[in-house]
Structures are given as structure tokens and as C-alpha cells.
Design a protein around this motif. Structure first.
Motif, short mmCIF file in Angstrom:
data_model
loop_
_atom_site.label_atom_id
_atom_site.label_comp_id
_atom_site.label_asym_id
_atom_site.label_seq_id
_atom_site.Cartn_x
_atom_site.Cartn_y
_atom_site.Cartn_z
N SER A 53 0.85 -1.20 0.00
CA SER A 53 0.00 0.00 0.00
C SER A 53 0.88 1.24 0.00
N TYR A 54 1.26 1.69 -1.19
CA TYR A 54 2.20 2.81 -1.27
C TYR A 54 1.66 3.98 -2.10
N PHE A 55 0.43 3.87 -2.62
CA PHE A 55 -0.09 4.95 -3.46
C PHE A 55 -1.58 5.16 -3.22
N GLY A 176 -4.68 19.23 1.73
CA GLY A 176 -4.46 17.95 2.39
C GLY A 176 -3.31 17.97 3.37
N LEU A 177 -3.50 17.34 4.51
CA LEU A 177 -2.43 17.24 5.50
C LEU A 177 -1.26 16.46 4.93
N GLY A 178 -1.56 15.40 4.17
CA GLY A 178 -0.51 14.60 3.56
C GLY A 178 0.35 15.41 2.61
N THR A 179 -0.26 16.38 1.94
CA THR A 179 0.50 17.24 1.03
C THR A 179 1.61 17.97 1.77
N TRP A 180 1.27 18.55 2.89
CA TRP A 180 2.25 19.34 3.63
C TRP A 180 3.27 18.46 4.33
N ILE A 181 2.88 17.25 4.67
CA ILE A 181 3.86 16.30 5.21
C ILE A 181 4.88 15.94 4.13
N LEU A 182 4.41 15.73 2.89
CA LEU A 182 5.33 15.43 1.79
C LEU A 182 6.21 16.63 1.46
N VAL A 183 5.66 17.84 1.56
CA VAL A 183 6.45 19.04 1.28
C VAL A 183 7.57 19.20 2.30
N VAL A 184 7.23 19.07 3.58
CA VAL A 184 8.25 19.18 4.62
C VAL A 184 9.32 18.12 4.45
N ASN A 185 8.89 16.91 4.13
CA ASN A 185 9.86 15.83 3.94
C ASN A 185 10.78 16.12 2.76
N ILE A 243 7.95 9.21 8.64
CA ILE A 243 6.62 9.73 8.96
C ILE A 243 5.80 9.93 7.69
N ALA A 244 6.41 10.53 6.67
CA ALA A 244 5.71 10.76 5.41
C ALA A 244 5.31 9.45 4.75
N ASP A 245 6.21 8.49 4.73
CA ASP A 245 5.93 7.20 4.12
C ASP A 245 4.82 6.47 4.87
N PHE A 246 4.90 6.48 6.19
CA PHE A 246 3.89 5.79 7.01
C PHE A 246 2.53 6.44 6.84
N TYR A 247 2.50 7.77 6.79
CA TYR A 247 1.23 8.48 6.64
C TYR A 247 0.54 8.10 5.33
N VAL A 248 1.29 8.11 4.23
CA VAL A 248 0.70 7.76 2.93
C VAL A 248 0.17 6.34 2.95
N ARG A 249 0.91 5.43 3.55
CA ARG A 249 0.47 4.04 3.59
C ARG A 249 -0.79 3.87 4.44
N MET A 250 -0.88 4.62 5.53
CA MET A 250 -2.08 4.53 6.37
C MET A 250 -3.31 5.10 5.64
N VAL A 251 -3.10 6.15 4.85
CA VAL A 251 -4.20 6.69 4.04
C VAL A 251 -4.59 5.68 2.97
N ALA A 252 -3.59 5.06 2.34
CA ALA A 252 -3.86 4.07 1.29
C ALA A 252 -4.60 2.85 1.83
N LYS A 253 -4.32 2.49 3.07
CA LYS A 253 -4.99 1.34 3.69
C LYS A 253 -6.36 1.70 4.25
N GLY A 254 -6.70 2.98 4.29
CA GLY A 254 -7.97 3.40 4.84
C GLY A 254 -7.95 3.57 6.34
N VAL A 255 -6.79 3.42 6.96
CA VAL A 255 -6.69 3.62 8.41
C VAL A 255 -6.90 5.08 8.76
N ILE A 256 -6.32 5.97 7.95
CA ILE A 256 -6.52 7.41 8.11
C ILE A 256 -7.47 7.86 7.00
N ALA A 257 -8.62 8.33 7.39
CA ALA A 257 -9.60 8.79 6.39
C ALA A 257 -10.41 9.93 6.98
#
Length: 261
Positions: A53-55, A176-185, A243-257
Motif C-alpha cells: 500500500s504505497y499509493f 491535504g495534510l498529507g500534502t504538507w507532510i510530503l512538502v516538509v519531507n 513519517i511521510a511514508d507511514f502516513y501515505v500508507r495509512m491513508v492508502a490502507k484506509g486507516v486514516i480517512a
């Protein structure tokens, strides 16, 4: 006349300290924390590589980017490009793992950190190391550390790809929160890469007359300031990419929605 002979030289031996160290402070704490921090990165990296689950559009997990196989979702491919066919059945992250991994493994700061925390060579100043002799990085396999400068060029490419992923997320999902996490990373990854000792040498480390190369001197000055924070940037970027990688994977898995994921 009496003939005299020179006195034999006095042999001085090193002080024989039978204990490992005479230090009374908690010198072991820094190596222990370093060991735990680096170990957490290694364990997470192994899990991330085998996790599928990476995308989730428009986010792609940093450990899987760039995704270069036809098995990757179309939106995850770099510029829609997939040069590796279906014959590659392993996790796509394995294709690029050696580039950022090799850069960090051969990094001057990381070499110091894992030499001290994993090999205890030495664990701390004024502490005996358990090894009988010291050969430095003059023999195999440690002599391979000298290819660090070449991994630097590969790390620059990976950093640009992560910046591109962050820009895509910023364009398609600016709230999106994930957007800013990716930007900071992306900022931390690229800043850490530019703070590398090899980058400092490449910019102007071999010049004899800075006055004849003002632009390169300015670049060298900028990189030198970053280089002074190389240790801090190494740790910050290491945790930011996890953190960025884990966040994206949790969103992809539906854990974070939630609406602003």
C-alpha cells in the motif's frame, strides 16, 4: 681517560587501565539512543519495502518513489513512465532502495554513528573498544565507503523526484495534510543531501582562489552553513521520510480517512 657509554633509553609504557573506562557519566546513553534510532529506521524500511500500500492519488510513499514498473498504478509512475515490465515481480521499491540507502550508509555522519553504536568502535571518547586492532577504512569492505560521492549524485535525483511528488500533491490537493507532510519531507531530504560533505567539496572544495570564482564561492559558503547542521539534518530527514511514508500508507490502507487527509 675513562670511556663512557650513553645511557640506554628509558622505555616508557602506556598506562595500563584495567577497566573499560574511568568515565563516571552516562557515556553509554548516546550510543544506545543512536542504536535504537537507526534500528527503528532499518526495521521500518524492511516493512515499507514489502508493504503493497504505497499509493493513493495524489500521494505516493517516499520509499516507493520513483515507481518504475508496469505493476505500479498509472498515477504513481514518474511522468507515466514504466521502463520495467511485468517480469519484475518483486516490490517496486527494491529498484531504487540502493540509491538513497547507499547514500545514507556511506554518509560521513552515519558512518560515525553506526561505527560507535553498532560496532562500538569506539562507543565514546575515552572508552576502550572491544576490537583488537584498527585498520580504519583501508580494507574491504569498509574501503567501499569511498564511493559516497557517487551516491551523492543518485541522492540528488531521488531528492528531486520527492520534490516533484510534493509539488504534484500541492497542485492537486493543496488542503491535504498529507500534502504538507510530503512538502516538509522533500525540503528536509534535499537540505540534508545538499549539506553533504561531498557537496561542499564539489561546489568549491578544490579551488585555490575563491576570488576568481565568486559564484562557486557563494555556493560553497551556503553549503558550508548547511554542512554545520549535517548531523541534525540527517536525523530530521530520517524521521521525516519515515513519517511521510507511514502516513501515505495509512491513508492508502484506509486507516486514516478524513476530509483533509
Amino acid at each position: 681517560m675513562t670511556q663512557t657509554t650513553p645511557e640506554a633509553p628509558v622505555r616508557r609504557q602506556r598506562a595500563q587501565v584495567k577497566v573499560r573506562t574511568l568515565r563516571t557519566d552516562r557515556w553509554w546513553l548516546v550510543p544506545l539512543l543512536t542504536f535504537l534510532g537507526l534500528s527503528s529506521f532499518l526495521v521500518y524500511g524492511v516493512w515499507a519495502i514489502i508493504d503493497g500500500s504505497y499509493f493513493v492519488d495524489p500521494y505516493i510513499a517516499p520509499f516507493a518513489s520513483p515507481c518504475l514498473t508496469t505493476a505500479c498504478p498509472e498515477g504513481a509512475r514518474l511522468f507515466g513512465w514504466a521502463p520495467i515490465g511485468d517480469w519484475f515481480t518483486l516490490p517496486p521499491g527494491l529498484l531504487i532502495l540502493g540509491l538513497p540507502g547507499g547514500f545514507r550508509l556511506t554518509c560521513y555522519y552515519y558512518r560515525k554513528s553506526y561505527y560507535r553504536s553498532f560496532w562500538l568502535s569506539p562507543a565514546a571518547c575515552a572508552v576502550q573498544e572491544p576490537h583488537g586492532k584498527y585498520t580504519g577504512e583501508t580494507r574491504f569492505p569498509l574501503i567501499i565507503q569511498n564511493i559516497h560521492r557517487y551516491f551523492f549524485y543518485a541522492a540528488i535525483l531521488i531528492g528531486l523526484v520527492l520534490a516533484y511528488d510534493a509539488v504534484l500533491a500541492l497542485v492537486h490537493k493543496p488542503q491535504g495534510l498529507g500534502t504538507w507532510i510530503l512538502v516538509v519531507n522533500a525540503v528536509l531530504i534535499n537540505t540534508y543531501t545538499l549539506s553533504c560533505h561531498s557537496c561542499r567539496h564539489i561546489t568549491a572544495g578544490r579551488l585555490n582562489h575563491f576570488s576568481r570564482h565568486p559564484l562557486r564561492y557563494r555556493a560553497w559558503t551556503f553549503v558550508s552553513k548547511l554542512n554545520a547542521k549535517h548531523q541534525q539534518l540527517a536525523w530530521a530527514s530520517m524521521f521525516s521520510v519515515m513519517i511521510a511514508d507511514f502516513y501515505v500508507r495509512m491513508v492508502a490502507k484506509g486507516v486514516i480517512a478524513f476530509p483533509f487527509a
